[in-house]
Design an enzyme around this catalytic site. Sequence first.
Site, PDB file in Angstrom:
ATOM      1  N   ASP A 122       0.852  -1.204   0.000  1.00 13.35           N
ATOM      2  CA  ASP A 122       0.000   0.000   0.000  1.00 13.35           C
ATOM      3  C   ASP A 122       0.879   1.242   0.000  1.00 13.35           C
ATOM      4  O   ASP A 122       2.090   1.152   0.172  1.00 13.35           O
ATOM      5  CB  ASP A 122      -0.876   0.002   1.270  1.00 13.35           C
ATOM      6  CG  ASP A 122      -0.022  -0.066   2.517  1.00 13.35           C
ATOM      7  OD1 ASP A 122       0.278  -1.186   2.974  1.00 13.35           O
ATOM      8  OD2 ASP A 122       0.401   0.991   3.024  1.00 13.35           O
ATOM      9  N   ASP A 124       0.713   3.691   2.239  1.00 13.06           N
ATOM     10  CA  ASP A 124       0.554   4.315   3.555  1.00 13.06           C
ATOM     11  C   ASP A 124      -0.511   5.416   3.442  1.00 13.06           C
ATOM     12  O   ASP A 124      -1.418   5.295   2.618  1.00 13.06           O
ATOM     13  CB  ASP A 124       1.904   4.806   4.108  1.00 13.06           C
ATOM     14  CG  ASP A 124       1.869   4.895   5.627  1.00 13.06           C
ATOM     15  OD1 ASP A 124       1.456   3.904   6.266  1.00 13.06           O
ATOM     16  OD2 ASP A 124       2.218   5.936   6.188  1.00 13.06           O
TER      17      ASP A 124
END
Length: 292
Positions: free
Chosen positions: A211, A213
């Site tokens: 991902d 973040d």
Amino acid sequence: MTKPTMIAVIGGSGLYEIDGLQDARWVTVDTPWGAPSDQILTGELDGVKMGFLPRHGRGHVHAPSDVPYRANIDALKRLGATDVISVSACGSFRESMAPGDFVIVDQFIDRTFARHKSFFGSGCVAHVSLAHPTCPRLGDACETAARAAGITVHRGGTYLAMEGPQFSTVAESKLYREQWGADVIGMTNMPEAKLAREAELCYASIAMVTDFDSWHPDHGAVDITAILATLQGNSSNGADLVRRLPALLGGERTECPHGCDTALEYAIMTAPEKRDPALLTKLDAVAGRVLG
Ligand SMILES: CSC[C@H]1O[C@H](OP(=O)(O)O)[C@H](O)[C@@H]1O
Ligand SMILES: Nc1ncnc2[nH]cnc12
């Protein structure tokens, strides 16, 4: 002088087992630092000894703050490990490091605060160098293996280790990315890397991006369901990478040219007559080479 290689893999979120080991069996290892995260899967691959330890335990039972980091590293050393490959899920601070990419981390910023970070302490004080916390020789092998497996891999990157278990706020994420220059973020590589250095083990970290973040304007908050979807593909790529390592590292090794396996040579400060016998007993596996 050579000695047999034993590659120890610490599997992170999503990687709880590896297939294909010959003579595979799960073994229980007791340590003076308590029980490791789980039993350790031992066996051979391409004639090279291997060990596999799921960092959070099978079924993901240990939170990042509660992983028994000292017991894990001690247990791997006790089994004869020479080289530790850490495999972890991480968030990314860089547009160029996208979900599905792997980063061979070479630096860390340690923001954890609720963990035991050293095998040493009062009664046997030691200070090892951590300027270069990962082993470039192992990093080379991981990079070659990743490219051969067709994985998009970035060589070098700074991993910010946070305490968790919550993900970062937007303000924290921007601070780590813009002010501190971190590339990826996770919750487990510290104190693992520090302890591996104290135990004179070569250590490499493969951070698998799941991902962006929370800093990224187009991706919003970190979402665990999206992470889990990416994790599956990452874990099978991670296992593919790991299976290629024995052929690259070989069954026999010489002393690490970067000094990982002699890290304790001049590190112990406490005078022999002032050392605590109880602590020395606990250090048998980790520091037996220098303590005799
Ligand atoms: C899967 S979300 C957060 C969780 O994943 C990472 O674990 P690991 O480093 O063991 O792969 C991260 O550090 C968190 O513990
Ligand atoms: N964004 C993130 N922060 C911390 N640990 C993670 N593990 C996977 N993604 C993460």
